[in-house]
Design a protein around this motif. Structure first.
Motif, PDB file in Angstrom:
ATOM      1  N   ARG A 126      -8.841  -4.104  -2.829  1.00  0.00           N
ATOM      2  CA  ARG A 126      -9.426  -3.045  -2.011  1.00  0.00           C
ATOM      3  C   ARG A 126      -8.452  -1.894  -1.845  1.00  0.00           C
ATOM      4  O   ARG A 126      -7.262  -2.110  -1.611  1.00  0.00           O
ATOM      5  CB  ARG A 126      -9.743  -3.595  -0.617  1.00  0.00           C
ATOM      6  N   ILE A 127      -8.956  -0.711  -1.954  1.00  0.00           N
ATOM      7  CA  ILE A 127      -8.147   0.464  -1.673  1.00  0.00           C
ATOM      8  C   ILE A 127      -8.571   0.938  -0.303  1.00  0.00           C
ATOM      9  O   ILE A 127      -9.725   1.331  -0.102  1.00  0.00           O
ATOM     10  CB  ILE A 127      -8.371   1.559  -2.726  1.00  0.00           C
ATOM     11  N   LYS A 183      -2.901 -10.215   5.983  1.00  0.00           N
ATOM     12  CA  LYS A 183      -4.360 -10.108   6.014  1.00  0.00           C
ATOM     13  C   LYS A 183      -4.869  -9.136   4.957  1.00  0.00           C
ATOM     14  O   LYS A 183      -5.986  -9.246   4.476  1.00  0.00           O
ATOM     15  CB  LYS A 183      -4.812  -9.595   7.400  1.00  0.00           C
ATOM     16  N   LEU A 184      -4.011  -8.171   4.639  1.00  0.00           N
ATOM     17  CA  LEU A 184      -4.391  -7.136   3.686  1.00  0.00           C
ATOM     18  C   LEU A 184      -3.773  -7.441   2.319  1.00  0.00           C
ATOM     19  O   LEU A 184      -3.416  -6.535   1.574  1.00  0.00           O
ATOM     20  CB  LEU A 184      -3.885  -5.793   4.200  1.00  0.00           C
ATOM     21  N   LEU A 227       6.588  -9.744 -11.283  1.00  0.00           N
ATOM     22  CA  LEU A 227       6.582  -8.386 -10.743  1.00  0.00           C
ATOM     23  C   LEU A 227       6.396  -8.422  -9.235  1.00  0.00           C
ATOM     24  O   LEU A 227       5.765  -9.328  -8.690  1.00  0.00           O
ATOM     25  CB  LEU A 227       5.433  -7.590 -11.374  1.00  0.00           C
ATOM     26  N   SER A 228       6.925  -7.472  -8.603  1.00  0.00           N
ATOM     27  CA  SER A 228       6.849  -7.434  -7.145  1.00  0.00           C
ATOM     28  C   SER A 228       5.390  -7.557  -6.725  1.00  0.00           C
ATOM     29  O   SER A 228       4.513  -6.865  -7.233  1.00  0.00           O
ATOM     30  CB  SER A 228       7.413  -6.112  -6.639  1.00  0.00           C
ATOM     31  N   ASP A 229       5.151  -8.443  -5.836  1.00  0.00           N
ATOM     32  CA  ASP A 229       3.779  -8.635  -5.400  1.00  0.00           C
ATOM     33  C   ASP A 229       3.515  -7.974  -4.054  1.00  0.00           C
ATOM     34  O   ASP A 229       2.505  -8.213  -3.410  1.00  0.00           O
ATOM     35  CB  ASP A 229       3.457 -10.118  -5.331  1.00  0.00           C
ATOM     36  N   LYS A 230       4.449  -7.154  -3.633  1.00  0.00           N
ATOM     37  CA  LYS A 230       4.248  -6.500  -2.343  1.00  0.00           C
ATOM     38  C   LYS A 230       3.174  -5.420  -2.449  1.00  0.00           C
ATOM     39  O   LYS A 230       2.919  -4.895  -3.533  1.00  0.00           O
ATOM     40  CB  LYS A 230       5.557  -5.903  -1.847  1.00  0.00           C
ATOM     41  N   GLN A 231       2.568  -5.129  -1.343  1.00  0.00           N
ATOM     42  CA  GLN A 231       1.474  -4.176  -1.363  1.00  0.00           C
ATOM     43  C   GLN A 231       1.969  -2.752  -1.501  1.00  0.00           C
ATOM     44  O   GLN A 231       2.805  -2.292  -0.720  1.00  0.00           O
ATOM     45  CB  GLN A 231       0.699  -4.276  -0.059  1.00  0.00           C
TER      46      GLN A 231
END
Lengths: 341, 341
Positions: free
Chosen positions: A146-147, A156-157, A320-324
């Motif tokens: 989702r953007i 949660k996001l 790869l970085s999985d951060k948002q």
DNA sequence: TAATAAATGACTAGCGCTGTCATAAACTCT
DNA sequence: AGAGTTTATGACAGCGCTAGTCATTTATTA
């Protein structure tokens, strides 16, 4: 003319299964065989037959993009970004314009997923903000990204790409404050779009930081449309205490405000400064051109698709970085908020 | 969950071969068996596995839409129309934004066709006007439909959908003439787009019909951009003999002209009437709103795709009229050309 | 009613690829 | 060096459908 996996296999002197392994990033392929196969692939310009892959693996190589956005520029940019990512990974993009408010929308999305056998979905507002859609997709276990509007990553996001409307709105408001304005009004977009709320919050935070009390009359509800901007500005300029600047929730509203100001013979930016949000093409084509915030939509969409592929591909490296990712739209100053002499 | 052709066959009490016959429009199926099969298909919500079909028949069920058009609204409308037709016929739409001027464009299109295994292609300007693309497609025998500017069907244009810019431009010019204008200038779009030429011709024809001699200084070359409109209008208003009306080749140019008029303190429409072409959203969001011509893009695209399917499907009835559709954009009168009092 | 034409089914062979499982090659370790 | 273990590779079946070949049933016509 048509190169099959067999051709590659014999060219490389291996079995077709090994070629398949290379194509699918499977482990257990020695470096030199890998190279041999890659060389053959390149030499023969081999392109795997998606249909056959699909059929044999019952995997799918297409992702979907559902949209219902009156803003064509936004949609074009988004699909462009997704397409870029798709090309890179050999996926196809299935686009699906529809009406988000239709009662059967959840089923429609589900049907689309099944019919086009999608591997995943990228959701932009308003779909990215509809809990029933997210739930339905989770239920069938379909990966989706989702953007959405937001500034702080949170578990949660987890499957979201965030666009920090708050900070961007803060910056725009700050720009207006630095220009000496203190009576700044805000024209809201649709209430149900969280972007409108985020931008409002950013505006309020900037005022609060300067110790300026919020004037409730300066916050005008509305929607993301030209008409709404016209009405909002008219309403504001009938106030006993008029604002000296208007921050509109997007460029279209700002263009409407500009239009209304013109009707009322109000000089922009001398008597009234106006800022928009989005940096859509017509923010450059109003008179005067609009100060606004620029969203890197193509990049945002690209990242969203990339993120989706990570959930989609079984053997992809998850290193790869999985951060948002969080994108902050940038301030673009134009004449609609020029320094008033 | 997953319904196969076997399920349909047993449900309908026929063999899978017959179901296949129905699915593929093959002849030699009696009306009532056809209905029985259709009923079963509907009841079970059977959706044939596109991948399997594709693989087995080496036919393809996707068509492509290549675009390189800065006008997002146009693109969105076109793809919407094609998508409508695609849904109806069970096809998928592969969109491909690219750069028409890139040197390798023909190869790129060919690669796309091969990679995505397209059944056909819909071409809009500028691609529909590039002979090298048409030649390349003919050479590989790929069906394609071109949407182009033109007023008279002809065998040479057999695979075209025509948009009659000439007549529409004639109408707009006529509208201006009826308002009493005689000094009407024309702001051209890009020379290489035939739409610009057609519109110019329509303008000239309307003038000629009234016996008004064309003033060469009133025809200003340019391109389809806001900036071009700004420059063109400035140039015109520096003329010793100024025009009293400007017909811009599209809305964007007209918006630019409007902008320039504003800078020069020229009242619209009192001192100068301005008309655009396209009926794009911002023709409604300028001040004053623009008189323009409306193209039914969604319908045009839909028809184009329908036409394409007729060439694509092996057993489809060719009984439907095969004549070339011609669409005439309609005049939309707004305040930018209101009657000057 | 016979003769002819049209509709349907049973069967088969793939389309180009992937998944499973067996086998061969490459490493360990004593 | 040889047994044990891991890793790399190949043989083969089958994904769901189309399309061809015939044999068979059903409708149409003379």
């Amino acid at each position: 003319m048509k190169v099959t996996i067999n051709d590659v296999a014999s060219q490389a002197g291996v079995s077709i299964k090994t070629v398949s392994r290379v194509m699918n990033n499977e482990p257990s392929v020695r470096k030199d065989t890998f190279d041999k196969v890659m060389a053959a692939i390149n030499e023969l310009q081999y392109q795997p037959n998606a249909a056959a892959r699909n059929l044999a693996s019952s995997r799918s190589f297409s992702i979907g993009y559902i949209y219902d956005n009156p803003n064509a520029y936004y949609v074009i940019d988004m699909q462009r970004g997704m397409l870029d990512a798709c090309r890179k990974h050999g996926y196809e993009l299935i686009i699906h314009p529809t009406n988000a408010k239709s009662p059967g929308i959840v089923q429609e999305v589900l049907d689309l997923v099944q019919h086009s056998r999608l591997a995943g979905l990228v959701l932009t507002p308003p779909f990215s903000e509809m809990p029933n859609i997210a739930q339905a997709l989770e239920k069938i276990g379909l990966p989706f990204i989702r953007i959405i509007s937001g500034s702080t990553p949170s578990p949660k996001l987890s499957n979201c790409v965030l666009v920090d409307d708050f900070t961007a709105a803060f910056k725009i408001t700050n720009h207006l404050l630095e220009l000496g304005h203190t009576d700044i009004a805000f024209l809201c977009g649709d209430e149900e779009h969280s972007s409108s709320g985020e931008r409002l919050a950013g505006y309020q935070a900037a005022l609060a930081k300067r110790g300026i009390a919020a004037n409730p009359k300066f916050i005008v509800p509305g929607s993301y449309s030209f008409e709404s901007g016209v009405k909002g500005a008219e309403q504001l300029m009938q106030l006993a205490k008029k604002p000296s600047a208007i921050f509109a929730c997007n460029d279209e509203i700002a263009a409407g405000a500009l239009f209304a100001a013109r009707l009322m013979n109000i000089a922009i930016p001398k008597q009234l400064a106006i800022a928009g949000f989005e940096n859509s093409p017509f923010s450059r084509q109003t008179w005067p051109p609009l100060t606004t915030a620029h969203q890197p939509n193509v990049t945002i969409a690209q990242q969203a698709a990339e993120l989706l592929f990570r959930h989609t591909k079984p053997n992809a490296s998850k290193t790869l970085s999985d951060k948002q990712p969080v994108f902050i739209p940038e301030l673009v100053v134009r004449e609609s908020t020029a320094v008033s002499e």
